[in-house]
Motif scaffolding. Structure first.
Motif, PDB file in Angstrom:
ATOM      1  N   THR A 184      42.664  32.404  35.383  1.00 40.98           N
ATOM      2  CA  THR A 184      42.803  33.512  34.435  1.00 40.98           C
ATOM      3  C   THR A 184      44.273  33.810  34.153  1.00 40.98           C
ATOM      4  OG1 THR A 184      42.637  35.112  36.266  1.00 40.98           O
ATOM      5  CG2 THR A 184      40.606  34.574  35.074  1.00 40.98           C
ATOM      6  N   GLY A 232      41.429  38.599  32.043  1.00 40.72           N
ATOM      7  CA  GLY A 232      41.002  39.200  33.291  1.00 40.72           C
ATOM      8  C   GLY A 232      39.836  38.440  33.913  1.00 40.72           C
ATOM      9  N   THR A 233      39.569  38.739  35.183  1.00 45.47           N
ATOM     10  CA  THR A 233      38.483  38.072  35.896  1.00 45.47           C
ATOM     11  C   THR A 233      37.137  38.331  35.224  1.00 45.47           C
ATOM     12  OG1 THR A 233      39.689  38.283  37.970  1.00 45.47           O
ATOM     13  CG2 THR A 233      37.330  37.845  38.135  1.00 45.47           C
ATOM     14  N   SER A 234      36.936  39.574  34.771  1.00 42.64           N
ATOM     15  CA  SER A 234      35.652  39.895  34.135  1.00 42.64           C
ATOM     16  C   SER A 234      35.448  39.072  32.866  1.00 42.64           C
ATOM     17  CB  SER A 234      35.563  41.389  33.815  1.00 42.64           C
ATOM     18  OG  SER A 234      36.595  41.764  32.913  1.00 42.64           O
ATOM     19  N   THR A 235      36.538  38.785  32.161  1.00 40.92           N
ATOM     20  CA  THR A 235      36.434  37.954  30.959  1.00 40.92           C
ATOM     21  C   THR A 235      36.066  36.522  31.336  1.00 40.92           C
ATOM     22  OG1 THR A 235      38.045  39.306  29.773  1.00 40.92           O
ATOM     23  CG2 THR A 235      37.662  37.089  28.924  1.00 40.92           C
ATOM     24  N   TYR A 283      34.202  35.533  33.707  1.00 46.22           N
ATOM     25  CA  TYR A 283      32.769  35.465  34.011  1.00 46.22           C
ATOM     26  C   TYR A 283      31.882  35.615  32.769  1.00 46.22           C
ATOM     27  CZ  TYR A 283      33.710  35.341  38.990  1.00 46.22           C
ATOM     28  OH  TYR A 283      34.133  34.961  40.243  1.00 46.22           O
ATOM     29  N   GLN A 284      32.476  35.977  31.641  1.00 42.93           N
ATOM     30  CA  GLN A 284      31.704  35.965  30.402  1.00 42.93           C
ATOM     31  C   GLN A 284      31.535  34.539  29.872  1.00 42.93           C
ATOM     32  OE1 GLN A 284      32.701  38.945  27.356  1.00 42.93           O
ATOM     33  NE2 GLN A 284      33.966  39.962  28.897  1.00 42.93           N
ATOM     34  N   ASP A 338      30.128  31.047  35.176  1.00 40.85           N
ATOM     35  CA  ASP A 338      29.639  31.852  36.300  1.00 40.85           C
ATOM     36  C   ASP A 338      30.422  31.610  37.585  1.00 40.85           C
ATOM     37  OD1 ASP A 338      28.718  29.351  36.903  1.00 40.85           O
ATOM     38  OD2 ASP A 338      26.607  29.907  37.076  1.00 40.85           O
ATOM     39  N   SER A 339      31.291  30.598  37.594  1.00 36.69           N
ATOM     40  CA  SER A 339      32.093  30.292  38.782  1.00 36.69           C
ATOM     41  C   SER A 339      33.147  29.261  38.394  1.00 36.69           C
ATOM     42  CB  SER A 339      31.203  29.708  39.890  1.00 36.69           C
ATOM     43  OG  SER A 339      30.666  28.463  39.459  1.00 36.69           O
TER      44      SER A 339
END
Length: 201
Positions: free
Chosen positions: A38, A44-47, A49-50, A53-54
């Motif tokens: 990232t 960001g990390t949340s982005t 994961y969109q 998934d890993s």
């Protein structure tokens, strides 16, 4: 995906794939973190994961792209075209060994324990599907030789699996010794290609 236009989604995914290719090639799957990925892309990390998934999911996507690029080079260079099985198999094996030895991403995958990590991430069904796809790619050029009786062996799948097994010699480069590995590799390629084409007639 909420918050992103189609163009932004395409750009972020492409950037993640590029960052993944560079970092996985340099550090491997185990030493590359999601924060590394990232940070390279500026998200960001949340982005992250969109999109995946890993980091294993990203790695598999990178490998899929790389596999397609390798297949295109194989086709563009006419490596598996020809009517002489010895020449075709020799050229194919040299091509594969060259990819493993000079392509940092492929080398990390095969020589490091990346395959082991990915096996844990994939279901048995997915692993079997991957193996079947690899064998089918080899059978595309070996089956005609088998059907024509131009190679040693009557089982098309066995022939393809044998061809596909040879490049795993690279896993034993340290065991063979760096000084001896190149000549052993070349000897194995030549001997296998010649032996496979020997039908005993």
């Amino acid at each position: 995906m909420k918050g992103f236009s189609d163009d932004q989604r395409d750009r972020i995914r492409a950037d993640l794939l590029e960052a993944g290719r560079e970092l996985f090639a340099q550090y491997g799957l185990g030493k590359t973190t999601i924060a590394d990925l990232t940070g390279e892309v500026g998200i960001g990390t949340s982005t992250f994961y969109q999109f995946f998934d890993s980091k294993e999911g990203l790695y598999l996507a990178v490998l899929e792209e790389e596999g397609e690029a390798i297949s295109r080079r194989l086709s563009d260079e006419g490596i598996v075209e020809g009517d002489d099985p010895e020449t075709v198999v020799r050229s194919f094996l040299r091509f594969l060994f060259d990819e493993i030895e000079t392509n940092p991403l492929v080398r990390q995958l095969v020589v490091s324990d990346e395959l082991g990590r990915l096996r844990e991430y994939r279901t048995p069904e997915e692993r079997e599907a991957d193996r079947a796809e690899d064998i089918e790619a080899i059978r595309a050029f070996t089956d005609p030789f088998v059907e024509a009786g131009e190679v040693h062996g009557e089982d098309p799948e066995l022939v393809a699996r044998a061809v596909g097994a040879i490049p795993y010699l690279t896993l034993h480069e340290d065991d063979i010794g760096a000084d001896h590995y190149p000549e052993v590799r070349d000897f194995v390629i030549e001997t296998f290609a010649r032996g496979l084409a020997a039908t005993g007639e």
